[in-house]
Each structure stands twice: as structure tokens, then as C-alpha cells.
Design a protein around this motif. Sequence first.
Motif, mmCIF file in Angstrom:
data_model
loop_
_atom_site.group_PDB
_atom_site.id
_atom_site.type_symbol
_atom_site.label_atom_id
_atom_site.label_comp_id
_atom_site.label_asym_id
_atom_site.label_seq_id
_atom_site.Cartn_x
_atom_site.Cartn_y
_atom_site.Cartn_z
ATOM 1 N N GLU A 31 0.861 -1.172 0.000
ATOM 2 C CA GLU A 31 0.000 0.000 0.000
ATOM 3 C C GLU A 31 0.905 1.232 0.000
ATOM 4 O O GLU A 31 1.703 1.432 0.912
ATOM 5 C CB GLU A 31 -0.894 0.015 1.236
ATOM 6 C CG GLU A 31 -1.797 1.217 1.268
ATOM 7 C CD GLU A 31 -2.656 1.276 2.516
ATOM 8 O OE1 GLU A 31 -3.220 2.340 2.769
ATOM 9 O OE2 GLU A 31 -2.736 0.278 3.231
ATOM 10 N N TRP A 32 0.799 2.056 -1.026
ATOM 11 C CA TRP A 32 1.611 3.260 -1.164
ATOM 12 C C TRP A 32 0.812 4.479 -0.714
ATOM 13 O O TRP A 32 -0.400 4.517 -0.841
ATOM 14 C CB TRP A 32 2.033 3.461 -2.611
ATOM 15 C CG TRP A 32 2.970 2.412 -3.114
ATOM 16 C CD1 TRP A 32 2.653 1.343 -3.884
ATOM 17 C CD2 TRP A 32 4.371 2.323 -2.868
ATOM 18 N NE1 TRP A 32 3.774 0.592 -4.135
ATOM 19 C CE2 TRP A 32 4.841 1.178 -3.530
ATOM 20 C CE3 TRP A 32 5.269 3.105 -2.154
ATOM 21 C CZ2 TRP A 32 6.177 0.801 -3.497
ATOM 22 C CZ3 TRP A 32 6.597 2.722 -2.129
ATOM 23 C CH2 TRP A 32 7.043 1.592 -2.795
ATOM 24 N N GLU A 33 1.529 5.491 -0.201
ATOM 25 C CA GLU A 33 0.886 6.727 0.234
ATOM 26 C C GLU A 33 1.785 7.910 -0.085
ATOM 27 O O GLU A 33 3.008 7.824 0.058
ATOM 28 C CB GLU A 33 0.636 6.672 1.746
ATOM 29 C CG GLU A 33 0.077 7.953 2.306
ATOM 30 C CD GLU A 33 -0.125 7.884 3.799
ATOM 31 O OE1 GLU A 33 -0.947 7.065 4.246
ATOM 32 O OE2 GLU A 33 0.563 8.635 4.500
ATOM 33 N N GLN A 34 1.171 9.014 -0.514
ATOM 34 C CA GLN A 34 1.878 10.278 -0.701
ATOM 35 C C GLN A 34 1.027 11.387 -0.112
ATOM 36 O O GLN A 34 -0.201 11.309 -0.125
ATOM 37 C CB GLN A 34 2.104 10.584 -2.184
ATOM 38 C CG GLN A 34 3.298 9.887 -2.774
ATOM 39 C CD GLN A 34 3.545 10.311 -4.201
ATOM 40 O OE1 GLN A 34 2.639 10.258 -5.017
ATOM 41 N NE2 GLN A 34 4.751 10.712 -4.491
ATOM 42 N N ARG A 44 -3.631 7.372 -1.814
ATOM 43 C CA ARG A 44 -3.192 6.004 -1.517
ATOM 44 C C ARG A 44 -3.552 5.103 -2.674
ATOM 45 O O ARG A 44 -4.574 5.299 -3.328
ATOM 46 C CB ARG A 44 -3.896 5.479 -0.273
ATOM 47 C CG ARG A 44 -3.486 6.147 0.986
ATOM 48 C CD ARG A 44 -4.231 5.539 2.137
ATOM 49 N NE ARG A 44 -3.725 6.073 3.394
ATOM 50 C CZ ARG A 44 -4.155 5.681 4.563
ATOM 51 N NH1 ARG A 44 -5.097 4.773 4.652
ATOM 52 N NH2 ARG A 44 -3.648 6.203 5.652
ATOM 53 N N TRP A 45 -2.702 4.099 -2.900
ATOM 54 C CA TRP A 45 -2.988 3.097 -3.903
ATOM 55 C C TRP A 45 -2.272 1.814 -3.527
ATOM 56 O O TRP A 45 -1.370 1.812 -2.710
ATOM 57 C CB TRP A 45 -2.612 3.570 -5.306
ATOM 58 C CG TRP A 45 -1.152 3.768 -5.528
ATOM 59 C CD1 TRP A 45 -0.291 2.889 -6.101
ATOM 60 C CD2 TRP A 45 -0.368 4.919 -5.192
ATOM 61 N NE1 TRP A 45 0.979 3.412 -6.139
ATOM 62 C CE2 TRP A 45 0.957 4.656 -5.592
ATOM 63 C CE3 TRP A 45 -0.646 6.135 -4.584
ATOM 64 C CZ2 TRP A 45 1.975 5.578 -5.398
ATOM 65 C CZ3 TRP A 45 0.368 7.046 -4.404
ATOM 66 C CH2 TRP A 45 1.662 6.760 -4.810
ATOM 67 N N VAL A 46 -2.743 0.705 -4.108
ATOM 68 C CA VAL A 46 -2.203 -0.619 -3.790
ATOM 69 C C VAL A 46 -1.624 -1.213 -5.062
ATOM 70 O O VAL A 46 -2.235 -1.142 -6.125
ATOM 71 C CB VAL A 46 -3.303 -1.541 -3.227
ATOM 72 C CG1 VAL A 46 -2.768 -2.936 -2.982
ATOM 73 C CG2 VAL A 46 -3.875 -0.953 -1.952
ATOM 74 N N GLU A 47 -0.427 -1.782 -4.958
ATOM 75 C CA GLU A 47 0.236 -2.435 -6.090
ATOM 76 C C GLU A 47 0.692 -3.824 -5.664
ATOM 77 O O GLU A 47 0.993 -4.059 -4.494
ATOM 78 C CB GLU A 47 1.479 -1.655 -6.532
ATOM 79 C CG GLU A 47 1.198 -0.329 -7.154
ATOM 80 C CD GLU A 47 2.471 0.374 -7.569
ATOM 81 O OE1 GLU A 47 3.582 -0.162 -7.332
ATOM 82 O OE2 GLU A 47 2.369 1.476 -8.117
ATOM 83 N N ALA A 48 0.757 -4.708 -6.623
ATOM 84 C CA ALA A 48 1.305 -6.038 -6.365
ATOM 85 C C ALA A 48 2.824 -5.931 -6.297
ATOM 86 O O ALA A 48 3.442 -5.168 -7.032
ATOM 87 C CB ALA A 48 0.902 -7.005 -7.467
ATOM 88 N N LYS A 49 3.420 -6.714 -5.398
ATOM 89 C CA LYS A 49 4.881 -6.733 -5.308
ATOM 90 C C LYS A 49 5.465 -7.417 -6.529
ATOM 91 O O LYS A 49 4.838 -8.290 -7.133
ATOM 92 C CB LYS A 49 5.331 -7.496 -4.068
ATOM 93 C CG LYS A 49 5.128 -6.756 -2.791
ATOM 94 C CD LYS A 49 5.716 -7.565 -1.650
ATOM 95 C CE LYS A 49 5.523 -6.874 -0.333
ATOM 96 N NZ LYS A 49 6.045 -7.685 0.767
#
Length: 54
Positions: A31-34, A44-49
Amino acid sequence: MTAIGQILCRIGLHRWGRKRGYDEYSSNVIEWEQRCERCGKRKRWVEAKRDRRR
């Protein structure tokens, strides 16, 4: 915050800070956040590793 900064954030021109990642929920997603440095808005957004086997 300066008046110019308020106007820019209102029209959607934010000054996004550093990207931060969290991997609390699952072993294969992040889960990324800026945050905007002027107004404090967060995105916020979610990406697969990435696959480590490659």
C-alpha cells in the motif's frame, strides 16, 4: 500556506512529497501513500509486489 499555494491545490496542482510503502495486509501487495506538502491531502494506492524469482 501562501495564497498561491492554496489556489494551486484547489485546482489540483499539488506538491506531492515522498512516496511511502506499507506491506501490512498481505505478503504480495504494497500500500503506497503520498501527501501534499502544501495542503496535507493524501493519496493512496495498492500495487502487487514484484516477483522475486526473476
